[in-house]
Design a protein around this motif. Structure first.
Motif, PDB file in Angstrom:
ATOM      1  N   THR A 148       0.916  -1.211  -0.062  1.00 18.99           N
ATOM      2  CA  THR A 148       0.120  -0.020  -0.034  1.00 18.99           C
ATOM      3  C   THR A 148       0.948   1.236  -0.043  1.00 18.99           C
ATOM      4  O   THR A 148       0.459   2.230  -0.523  1.00 18.99           O
ATOM      5  CB  THR A 148      -1.091   0.017   1.300  1.00 18.99           C
ATOM      6  N   HIS A 149       2.079   1.216   0.379  1.00 17.98           N
ATOM      7  CA  HIS A 149       2.817   2.433   0.708  1.00 17.98           C
ATOM      8  C   HIS A 149       4.202   2.089   0.575  1.00 17.98           C
ATOM      9  O   HIS A 149       4.750   1.242   0.746  1.00 17.98           O
ATOM     10  CB  HIS A 149       2.989   2.910   2.303  1.00 17.98           C
ATOM     11  N   ILE A 150       5.051   3.360   0.237  1.00 17.40           N
ATOM     12  CA  ILE A 150       6.281   3.277   0.082  1.00 17.40           C
ATOM     13  C   ILE A 150       6.964   4.122   1.079  1.00 17.40           C
ATOM     14  O   ILE A 150       6.377   5.461   1.586  1.00 17.40           O
ATOM     15  CB  ILE A 150       6.861   3.991  -1.061  1.00 17.40           C
ATOM     16  N   VAL A 151       7.934   3.795   1.989  1.00 17.54           N
ATOM     17  CA  VAL A 151       8.423   4.444   2.869  1.00 17.54           C
ATOM     18  C   VAL A 151      10.056   4.565   2.490  1.00 17.54           C
ATOM     19  O   VAL A 151      10.946   3.704   2.250  1.00 17.54           O
ATOM     20  CB  VAL A 151       8.671   4.011   4.268  1.00 17.54           C
ATOM     21  N   PRO A 168       1.419   6.914  -0.369  1.00 16.26           N
ATOM     22  CA  PRO A 168       0.767   5.709  -0.855  1.00 16.26           C
ATOM     23  C   PRO A 168       1.477   5.376  -2.237  1.00 16.26           C
ATOM     24  O   PRO A 168       2.086   5.908  -3.080  1.00 16.26           O
ATOM     25  CB  PRO A 168      -0.761   6.367  -1.180  1.00 16.26           C
ATOM     26  N   LEU A 169       1.488   4.010  -2.448  1.00 14.13           N
ATOM     27  CA  LEU A 169       1.958   3.424  -3.702  1.00 14.13           C
ATOM     28  C   LEU A 169       1.307   4.186  -4.916  1.00 14.13           C
ATOM     29  O   LEU A 169       2.434   4.335  -5.920  1.00 14.13           O
ATOM     30  CB  LEU A 169       1.879   1.884  -3.818  1.00 14.13           C
ATOM     31  N   ARG A 170       0.167   4.028  -5.216  1.00 22.02           N
ATOM     32  CA  ARG A 170      -0.127   4.893  -6.419  1.00 22.02           C
ATOM     33  C   ARG A 170       0.319   6.167  -6.611  1.00 22.02           C
ATOM     34  O   ARG A 170       0.679   6.538  -7.668  1.00 22.02           O
ATOM     35  CB  ARG A 170      -1.933   4.804  -6.533  1.00 22.02           C
ATOM     36  N   GLU A 171       0.333   6.806  -5.540  1.00 21.42           N
ATOM     37  CA  GLU A 171       0.962   8.330  -5.690  1.00 21.42           C
ATOM     38  C   GLU A 171       2.080   8.405  -5.926  1.00 21.42           C
ATOM     39  O   GLU A 171       2.802   9.233  -6.706  1.00 21.42           O
ATOM     40  CB  GLU A 171       0.536   9.021  -4.358  1.00 21.42           C
ATOM     41  N   ALA A 172       2.974   7.531  -5.294  1.00 19.01           N
ATOM     42  CA  ALA A 172       4.473   7.378  -5.684  1.00 19.01           C
ATOM     43  C   ALA A 172       4.777   7.012  -7.065  1.00 19.01           C
ATOM     44  O   ALA A 172       5.769   7.512  -7.757  1.00 19.01           O
ATOM     45  CB  ALA A 172       5.104   6.219  -4.568  1.00 19.01           C
ATOM     46  N   VAL A 173       4.190   6.117  -7.726  1.00 16.73           N
ATOM     47  CA  VAL A 173       4.236   5.785  -8.766  1.00 16.73           C
ATOM     48  C   VAL A 173       3.926   6.777  -9.851  1.00 16.73           C
ATOM     49  O   VAL A 173       4.598   7.290 -10.847  1.00 16.73           O
ATOM     50  CB  VAL A 173       3.475   4.124  -9.333  1.00 16.73           C
ATOM     51  N   ASN A 174       2.877   7.502  -9.743  1.00 17.73           N
ATOM     52  CA  ASN A 174       2.400   8.602 -10.244  1.00 17.73           C
ATOM     53  C   ASN A 174       3.433   9.750 -10.462  1.00 17.73           C
ATOM     54  O   ASN A 174       3.434  10.489 -11.556  1.00 17.73           O
ATOM     55  CB  ASN A 174       0.934   9.326  -9.939  1.00 17.73           C
ATOM     56  N   ASN A 188      11.861  11.314  -6.299  1.00 19.99           N
ATOM     57  CA  ASN A 188      12.508  12.394  -5.481  1.00 19.99           C
ATOM     58  C   ASN A 188      11.900  12.398  -4.186  1.00 19.99           C
ATOM     59  O   ASN A 188      10.605  12.411  -3.866  1.00 19.99           O
ATOM     60  CB  ASN A 188      12.181  13.868  -6.206  1.00 19.99           C
ATOM     61  N   ILE A 189      12.763  12.077  -3.120  1.00 15.85           N
ATOM     62  CA  ILE A 189      12.313  12.331  -1.891  1.00 15.85           C
ATOM     63  C   ILE A 189      11.528  13.415  -1.372  1.00 15.85           C
ATOM     64  O   ILE A 189      10.730  13.461  -0.515  1.00 15.85           O
ATOM     65  CB  ILE A 189      13.431  12.037  -0.933  1.00 15.85           C
ATOM     66  N   ASN A 190      11.611  14.558  -2.017  1.00 15.51           N
ATOM     67  CA  ASN A 190      10.651  15.743  -1.753  1.00 15.51           C
ATOM     68  C   ASN A 190       9.538  15.427  -1.828  1.00 15.51           C
ATOM     69  O   ASN A 190       8.541  16.373  -1.253  1.00 15.51           O
ATOM     70  CB  ASN A 190      11.291  16.886  -2.565  1.00 15.51           C
ATOM     71  N   HIS A 191       8.965  14.513  -2.539  1.00 13.45           N
ATOM     72  CA  HIS A 191       7.616  14.126  -2.853  1.00 13.45           C
ATOM     73  C   HIS A 191       6.907  13.406  -1.709  1.00 13.45           C
ATOM     74  O   HIS A 191       5.834  13.363  -1.289  1.00 13.45           O
ATOM     75  CB  HIS A 191       7.277  13.313  -4.107  1.00 13.45           C
ATOM     76  N   LEU A 192       7.752  12.867  -0.672  1.00  9.25           N
ATOM     77  CA  LEU A 192       7.570  11.928   0.439  1.00  9.25           C
ATOM     78  C   LEU A 192       6.564  13.007   1.319  1.00  9.25           C
ATOM     79  O   LEU A 192       7.355  13.959   1.768  1.00  9.25           O
ATOM     80  CB  LEU A 192       8.640  11.440   0.902  1.00  9.25           C
ATOM     81  N   GLN A 193       5.794  12.306   2.033  1.00  8.59           N
ATOM     82  CA  GLN A 193       5.120  13.062   3.185  1.00  8.59           C
ATOM     83  C   GLN A 193       5.724  12.666   4.386  1.00  8.59           C
ATOM     84  O   GLN A 193       6.026  11.461   4.739  1.00  8.59           O
ATOM     85  CB  GLN A 193       3.736  12.451   3.316  1.00  8.59           C
TER      86      GLN A 193
END
Length: 173
Positions: A115-118, A143-149, A162-167
């Motif tokens: 479900t998620h990428i950390v 969330p995985l889908r958001e990470a892929v997108n 890019n790690i700047n996208h991580l919450q």
């Protein structure tokens, strides 16, 4: 949830021992790894599971073959019954984490196994020596889908995020 995940990662340390070195060497023998150094990124996963800070879910039946899989590979950490995490180490010399084998990630998502990428970093990335203390820092979650997108396509099956996208405060669901 992100605060709890970050706390678990940030407060986990491990003194390199023979068990870890042997475990990484065993993993490096698997055909999935072409470069031995890539296996070193599994230190967080292996050591946190060993001391009981992380667990994985049950082995599932493969949706394509209908056969039970040989081991649980679809996520690195079952945080709770609804959150299955793939841990991604960010190399110190890069601003990205690599999302490998996107089709398998999507399949795992569709099986409710991812479900998620950390993203995280660690103080020593390679050439571990017995007695060194490994320290880890959570960089965030998506969330995985958001990470892929949000990731940039680099090849047929892999992307860079890019790690700047991580919450790193509140988690979007």
């Amino acid at each position: 949830m992100i605060e709890e995940i970050a706390e678990i990662i940030n407060n986990h340390t491990y003194v390199v021992d023979e068990w870890l070195l042997n475990r990484l060497d065993e993993e490096a023998k698997k055909p999935a790894y072409k470069v031995r150094e890539n296996v070193d990124a599994l230190a967080l996963e292996f050591t946190a599971q060993r001391v009981g800070k992380m667990k994985v879910g049950e082995i599932i039946t493969n949706p394509e073959t209908g056969k039970k899989e040989k081991y649980q590979w679809r996520h690195d950490w079952k945080y709770d019954d609804n959150t299955f995490i793939d841990l991604k180490r960010k190399p110190s010399h890069r601003q990205n984490i690599c999302l490998n084998d996107i089709p398998k990630m999507i399949q795992s998502y569709e099986c409710n196994q991812l479900t998620h990428i950390v993203g995280y970093t660690q103080n020593i990335e390679h050439n571990y020596k017995i007695g060194q203390v490994l320290e880890f820092e959570c960089k965030g979650i998506l969330p995985l889908r958001e990470a892929v997108n949000l990731s940039e396509r680099k090849g047929d099956t892999w992307r860079l995020l890019n790690i700047n996208h991580l919450q790193n405060t509140k988690l979007k669901v």
